[in-house]
Design a protein around this motif. Structure first.
Motif, mmCIF file in Angstrom:
data_model
loop_
_atom_site.group_PDB
_atom_site.id
_atom_site.type_symbol
_atom_site.label_atom_id
_atom_site.label_comp_id
_atom_site.label_asym_id
_atom_site.label_seq_id
_atom_site.Cartn_x
_atom_site.Cartn_y
_atom_site.Cartn_z
ATOM 1 N N ASP A 236 0.842 -1.184 0.000
ATOM 2 C CA ASP A 236 0.000 0.000 0.000
ATOM 3 C C ASP A 236 0.886 1.245 0.000
ATOM 4 O O ASP A 236 1.777 1.395 0.849
ATOM 5 N N GLU A 237 0.645 2.130 -0.962
ATOM 6 C CA GLU A 237 1.553 3.260 -1.190
ATOM 7 C C GLU A 237 1.613 4.201 0.002
ATOM 8 O O GLU A 237 2.673 4.730 0.342
ATOM 9 N N LEU A 238 0.497 4.419 0.688
ATOM 10 C CA LEU A 238 0.468 5.374 1.802
ATOM 11 C C LEU A 238 1.100 4.798 3.061
ATOM 12 O O LEU A 238 1.970 5.424 3.677
ATOM 13 N N THR A 239 0.670 3.586 3.456
ATOM 14 C CA THR A 239 1.064 3.043 4.757
ATOM 15 C C THR A 239 2.266 2.123 4.705
ATOM 16 O O THR A 239 2.830 1.765 5.744
ATOM 17 N N MET A 240 2.658 1.670 3.511
ATOM 18 C CA MET A 240 3.811 0.786 3.304
ATOM 19 C C MET A 240 3.663 -0.574 3.999
ATOM 20 O O MET A 240 4.648 -1.221 4.342
ATOM 21 N N VAL A 241 2.411 -1.016 4.211
ATOM 22 C CA VAL A 241 2.160 -2.410 4.587
ATOM 23 C C VAL A 241 1.535 -3.092 3.371
ATOM 24 O O VAL A 241 1.213 -2.446 2.370
ATOM 25 N N TYR A 242 1.355 -4.413 3.425
ATOM 26 C CA TYR A 242 0.771 -5.112 2.278
ATOM 27 C C TYR A 242 -0.656 -4.621 2.013
ATOM 28 O O TYR A 242 -1.389 -4.261 2.940
ATOM 29 N N ASN A 243 -1.032 -4.654 0.728
ATOM 30 C CA ASN A 243 -2.408 -4.314 0.387
ATOM 31 C C ASN A 243 -3.264 -5.575 0.305
ATOM 32 O O ASN A 243 -2.765 -6.692 0.461
ATOM 33 N N ARG A 244 -4.553 -5.440 0.025
ATOM 34 C CA ARG A 244 -5.462 -6.584 0.043
ATOM 35 C C ARG A 244 -5.183 -7.557 -1.098
ATOM 36 O O ARG A 244 -5.594 -8.720 -1.030
ATOM 37 N N LYS A 245 -4.445 -7.123 -2.142
ATOM 38 C CA LYS A 245 -4.101 -8.038 -3.237
ATOM 39 C C LYS A 245 -3.233 -9.191 -2.749
ATOM 40 O O LYS A 245 -3.248 -10.277 -3.315
ATOM 41 N N TYR A 246 -2.454 -8.930 -1.698
ATOM 42 C CA TYR A 246 -1.528 -9.940 -1.191
ATOM 43 C C TYR A 246 -2.215 -10.947 -0.269
ATOM 44 O O TYR A 246 -1.631 -11.980 0.066
ATOM 45 N N LEU A 247 -3.444 -10.683 0.132
ATOM 46 C CA LEU A 247 -4.141 -11.576 1.062
ATOM 47 C C LEU A 247 -4.287 -12.990 0.498
ATOM 48 O O LEU A 247 -4.115 -13.976 1.219
ATOM 49 N N GLY A 248 -4.611 -13.091 -0.796
ATOM 50 C CA GLY A 248 -4.790 -14.409 -1.405
ATOM 51 C C GLY A 248 -3.515 -15.229 -1.358
ATOM 52 O O GLY A 248 -3.533 -16.427 -1.030
#
Length: 533
Positions: A236-248
């Motif tokens: 995630d560009e703002l928070t620099m943690v993984y985004n929901r795309k990586y959940l799968g």
């Protein structure tokens, strides 16, 4: 003098071995042994051992009536035993430029049936601080890919009984959601082979023989590209943690690990309380700072194996591997209390809180949305009950709170057994993992024991032992139907290249050459245990 110091250390080994066999030792015998060391050690120039022995003598009465257990003797003599090991360790030749390891170095998986090539590459690449996992058996490589999670895979094209293209094809088809760079290597440098490598999805092709310096630069470039792509696509560009795309992809790893190990997993959904009010009162720029601060707090306060995602807006998700529901609740509640103390600056200083719901992933064969919904329901309950609280899925039934992991030390040298057991017992663990450490004087004793049959087991295995050597033990382990429960670290002589080669062919997960630095061993064990959790 060296001949006599060697004889001194061999006498220490012999006596410890005799005591282990006996099981208990009369105090008079222990006292005489310490008295003997106090005299002979100083004569041989081993002044530290002599001083330690004299200090022990002052603490004991020769006529004391007592029977010592072997554990008590080893605890009493541990400083002396440890010094014996360190004295011999001082003669170790350290490779120029070899770096110590911290568990966060790049991980490179090398798959090649040429064990000489594997040994050379492992030695050279570990000089620059990379962690190298050598695999001589292509069939084992597929499972190792899941365990190791490499930053780059090096695959030889032509291997006995297996085509490297088959391994590459498996990686690309089965692991579509993961970007792991693959570099094909081959002695055949024909146009057809190069084109086929790229057509099948290889990221680079390097012909053998190659210049090592160029090889390192090209592999390093692939690993840097992997990091950049993950940041672009999955972060995630703002928070620099993984985004929901990586959940799968993350859930696929949960499914794979659970199918093999039966571990408990939990998911938590977290939502910042009254976040709309923050934006309305202080503006969206301050709201973004709150989101970044929240994400930073989550990354700092979670463990290295936990994964943090921004699910959307002010909602975040955390995956907790190898964690019971009770433990996950405790972790999240600690994070909640800590975040409420964080101060943000707007027109005035202010703090935020969050609410959270936690659920256990009881059946990983079900879709991830099943567990996400349960955690979300618990989050709804948390918000309904006043916010700034953590709730668990009310219908969940807890799994067993602990996972047992066996660690076997199989070595005929009692000094090494004692020192290694101390190292292993001090390795950092996890609240949900219980280590069960056992030492064995020879390979036959380990093979004949049923102590290690039902749980994951890390085996630290000496290559040369009486009765049954390490290679025979390794062969026995790999012939078992549950051999995937075992991770084996072989300890070999630097001169025994044939033994190293054979251990790789038989499926050793890693090896170290004796003598070795204890810090190096500690780091290597930490890496292997991390792969087993």
């Amino acid at each position: 003098m060296e001949k006599y110091t060697k004889h001194f250390f061999n006498n220490v080994r012999k006596k410890l071995g005799e005591w282990e066999t006996a099981g208990s030792v009369p105090h008079e015998e222990v006292y005489r042994f310490i008295h003997s060391m106090a005299g002979s050690a100083s004569v041989l120039g081993l002044h530290k051992i002599g001083d330690l022995a004299r200090e022990l003598l002052d603490q004991h009465n020769e006529k004391e009536e007592r029977m010592w257990t072997v554990s008590e003797v080893k605890e009493e003599l541990f400083e002396i035993i440890q010094y014996c090991y360190h004295y011999e360790e001082e003669t170790i030749e350290v490779f120029p430029g070899k770096q110590s390891r911290d568990g966060e170095e790049p991980v490179v998986l090398i798959i090649d049936d040429d064990t000489s090539f594997l040994m050379y590459m492992k030695e050279e690449l570990e000089k620059i601080g990379w962690y190298v996992v050598p695999i001589a058996n292509p069939d084992k490589a597929i499972m190792s890919y899941y365990d190791v999670k490499p930053d780059c895979a090096i695959i030889d094209i032509y291997m006995d009984g297996t085509n490297g293209f088959e391994v590459l094809d498996f990686f690309k088809k089965k692991l579509k959601q993961q970007f792991i760079p693959t570099v094909m290597v081959s002695a055949e440098n024909s146009k057809e082979v190069r084109i086929k490598s790229y057509q099948m999805g290889a990221d680079d092709f390097i012909a053998k023989p190659f210049d090592l310096e160029e090889f390192i630069v090209r592999v390093k470039r692939q690993m840097e590209r992997k990091k950049q792509m993950e940041e672009l696509v999955l972060i995630d560009e703002l928070t620099m943690v993984y985004n929901r795309k990586y959940l799968g992809q993350a859930y696929a790893q949960v499914q794979s690990n659970s199918a093999r190990n039966g571990d408990s997993y939990c998911v938590a959904v977290l939502d910042i309380d009254h976040f709309k009010g923050v934006n309305d009162r202080y503006g969206h720029l301050v709201g973004d700072r709150v989101l970044k601060g929240f994400a930073s707090h989550l990354k700092t306060e979670t463990r290295i194996q936990d994964t943090v995602f921004r699910f959307g807006g002010e909602e975040f998700v955390i995956l907790f591997p190898n964690t019971s529901l009770k433990e996950a609740y405790t972790f999240v509640d600690i994070i909640r209390k800590g975040f409420s103390q964080v101060v943000f600056q707007g027109d005035e200083d202010f703090s935020c809180t969050f609410s959270a719901g936690v659920a256990e992933i009881a059946d990983p064969t079900k879709p991830f949305d099943t567990w996400l919904k349960l955690a979300d329901n618990a989050l709804y309950e948390a918000k309904s009950s006043g916010r700034n609280v953590v709730k668990v899925d009310g219908k969940a039934s807890e799994h067993s709170p602990h996972k047992t992991m066996k660690i076997a030390i199989v070595d005929d040298d009692p000094i090494i057994r004692t020192v290694m057991k101390d190292i292993v017992s001090k390795l950092p663990g996890e609240p949900h993992i219980q280590y069960d450490i056992q030492t064995f004087q020879d390979g036959a004793a380990f093979v004949g024991s049923d102590w290690h049959g039902k749980h994951p087991c890390l085996v630290i295995l000496d290559g040369v032992m009486p009765k049954m050597d390490g290679l025979e033990v390794l062969e026995n382990i790999r012939s078992r139907s549950n051999s995937d429960r075992y991770k084996v670290l072989m300890l070999t002589s630097r001169k025994s290249e044939k033994d190293i080669s054979r251990s790789l062919q038989l499926g050793a997960d890693d090896y170290m050459t004796k003598p070795f630095k204890l810090l190096e061993l500690e780091a290597r064990l930490g890496q292997m245990l991390k792969r087993m959790r």
